[in-house]
Write a protein that holds these residues in place. Structure first.
Motif, PDB file in Angstrom:
ATOM      1  N   LYS A   5       4.947  -6.386  -8.147  1.00 53.29           N
ATOM      2  CA  LYS A   5       4.485  -6.666  -6.786  1.00 53.29           C
ATOM      3  C   LYS A   5       4.468  -5.393  -5.948  1.00 53.29           C
ATOM      4  N   ALA A   6       5.453  -4.541  -6.162  1.00 57.27           N
ATOM      5  CA  ALA A   6       5.493  -3.261  -5.444  1.00 57.27           C
ATOM      6  C   ALA A   6       4.284  -2.410  -5.817  1.00 57.27           C
ATOM      7  N   ILE A  12      -3.177  -1.633  -3.397  1.00 57.59           N
ATOM      8  CA  ILE A  12      -4.056  -2.159  -2.350  1.00 57.59           C
ATOM      9  C   ILE A  12      -4.122  -1.201  -1.158  1.00 57.59           C
ATOM     10  N   LEU A  13      -2.961  -0.734  -0.696  1.00 57.53           N
ATOM     11  CA  LEU A  13      -2.931   0.159   0.457  1.00 57.53           C
ATOM     12  C   LEU A  13      -3.545   1.517   0.142  1.00 57.53           C
ATOM     13  N   LEU A  14      -3.319   1.991  -1.082  1.00 59.82           N
ATOM     14  CA  LEU A  14      -3.917   3.266  -1.488  1.00 59.82           C
ATOM     15  C   LEU A  14      -5.436   3.155  -1.539  1.00 59.82           C
ATOM     16  N   LEU A  15      -5.930   2.010  -2.011  1.00 61.33           N
ATOM     17  CA  LEU A  15      -7.373   1.774  -2.060  1.00 61.33           C
ATOM     18  C   LEU A  15      -7.963   1.754  -0.648  1.00 61.33           C
ATOM     19  N   LEU A  80      12.013   4.166  -6.079  1.00 58.58           N
ATOM     20  CA  LEU A  80      11.470   2.805  -6.118  1.00 58.58           C
ATOM     21  C   LEU A  80      11.876   2.105  -7.397  1.00 58.58           C
ATOM     22  N   TRP A  81      11.673   2.762  -8.541  1.00 53.06           N
ATOM     23  CA  TRP A  81      12.022   2.160  -9.837  1.00 53.06           C
ATOM     24  C   TRP A  81      13.505   1.824  -9.898  1.00 53.06           C
ATOM     25  N   ASP A  82      14.346   2.741  -9.426  1.00 56.58           N
ATOM     26  CA  ASP A  82      15.804   2.541  -9.460  1.00 56.58           C
ATOM     27  C   ASP A  82      16.227   1.402  -8.532  1.00 56.58           C
ATOM     28  N   SER A  83      15.571   1.311  -7.374  1.00 53.52           N
ATOM     29  CA  SER A  83      15.915   0.256  -6.407  1.00 53.52           C
ATOM     30  C   SER A  83      15.560  -1.122  -6.943  1.00 53.52           C
ATOM     31  N   VAL A  84      14.413  -1.235  -7.614  1.00 50.87           N
ATOM     32  CA  VAL A  84      14.022  -2.514  -8.216  1.00 50.87           C
ATOM     33  C   VAL A  84      14.984  -2.871  -9.340  1.00 50.87           C
ATOM     34  N   LYS A  85      15.329  -1.883 -10.152  1.00 51.60           N
ATOM     35  CA  LYS A  85      16.251  -2.098 -11.273  1.00 51.60           C
ATOM     36  C   LYS A  85      17.613  -2.593 -10.782  1.00 51.60           C
ATOM     37  N   LYS A  86      18.053  -2.048  -9.633  1.00 51.13           N
ATOM     38  CA  LYS A  86      19.353  -2.423  -9.077  1.00 51.13           C
ATOM     39  C   LYS A  86      19.277  -3.668  -8.205  1.00 51.13           C
TER      40      LYS A  86
END
Length: 200
Positions: A5-6, A12-15, A80-86
């Motif tokens: 989802k992230a 979407i925002l980058l587009l 970001l990856w670490d925050s989702v993992k945690k």
């Protein structure tokens, strides 16, 4: 929030950021302005430096800035990856995603725009031009949103600025800048919720 989802939010925002910049580059001459409302204008400018038009002096200043942004994106991506993992809070994951979008969006301008567009001075820029205006890593960041909510002379009794002409809000920015500002705003104003860890 899941990593999927992230990534979708980022995509979407980058587009939206890149479509809006390419549209402005190919439909506006540098400095051209369209008034949407009295307090909202589309004004095409290009930013060669950091936020608010600050520049790093020297031949390699722009290259250093671009490389720094790329390194920062790598660090933010890991965060970001670490925050989702945690299983960190959605506030934190959304905030990091927004900051990542903003940094990456402006990196695309800096890295590629110099070699895929020609000059916007006195003419509409051409996408994938045979005569690009710059080189790799030396592109200019496209800005266009301008919100001059109030313009006039300040009261003479004010210290320093008294009696001088003043515009609020005077910054000109893009979707990527808005994403960064919103992400940082979430971290500041929702600090406790952002850094609250979910329990299993």
């Amino acid at each position: 929030m899941s990593l999927r989802k992230a990534y979708l939010l980022i995509f979407i925002l980058l587009l939206v950021d890149q479509v809006s910049k390419i549209y402005i580059k190919t439909n506006f001459i540098l400095g051209e302005e369209v008034e949407v409302f009295k307090w909202f204008k589309i004004l095409f400018i290009e930013n060669e430096g950091m936020a608010w038009g600050v520049q790093i002096p020297g031949i390699y200043g722009k290259l250093f800035l671009t490389l720094f942004r790329i390194a920062a994106v790598g660090g933010i991506g890991y965060w970001l990856w670490d925050s989702v993992k945690k299983k960190s809070s959605d506030y934190l994951i959304v905030a990091i995603s927004l900051i990542l979008v903003g940094a990456f969006g402006n990196i695309i301008d800096s890295v590629f725009y110099g070699v895929i567009f020609d000059d916007s001075q006195q003419q509409l820029a051409t996408l994938f031009s045979d005569q690009p205006y710059g080189t790799w890593f030396h592109g200019k960041v496209v800005d266009m949103f301008y919100f001059p909510f109030w313009h006039g002379n300040l009261p003479s009794w004010l210290p320093i600025w008294g009696g001088k002409e003043f515009t609020f809000f005077n910054a000109i920015f893009n979707v990527a800048d808005m994403a960064i500002s919103t992400g940082v705003g979430i971290l500041i104003f929702f600090n406790k919720k952002a850094f609250h860890h979910k329990t299993a």
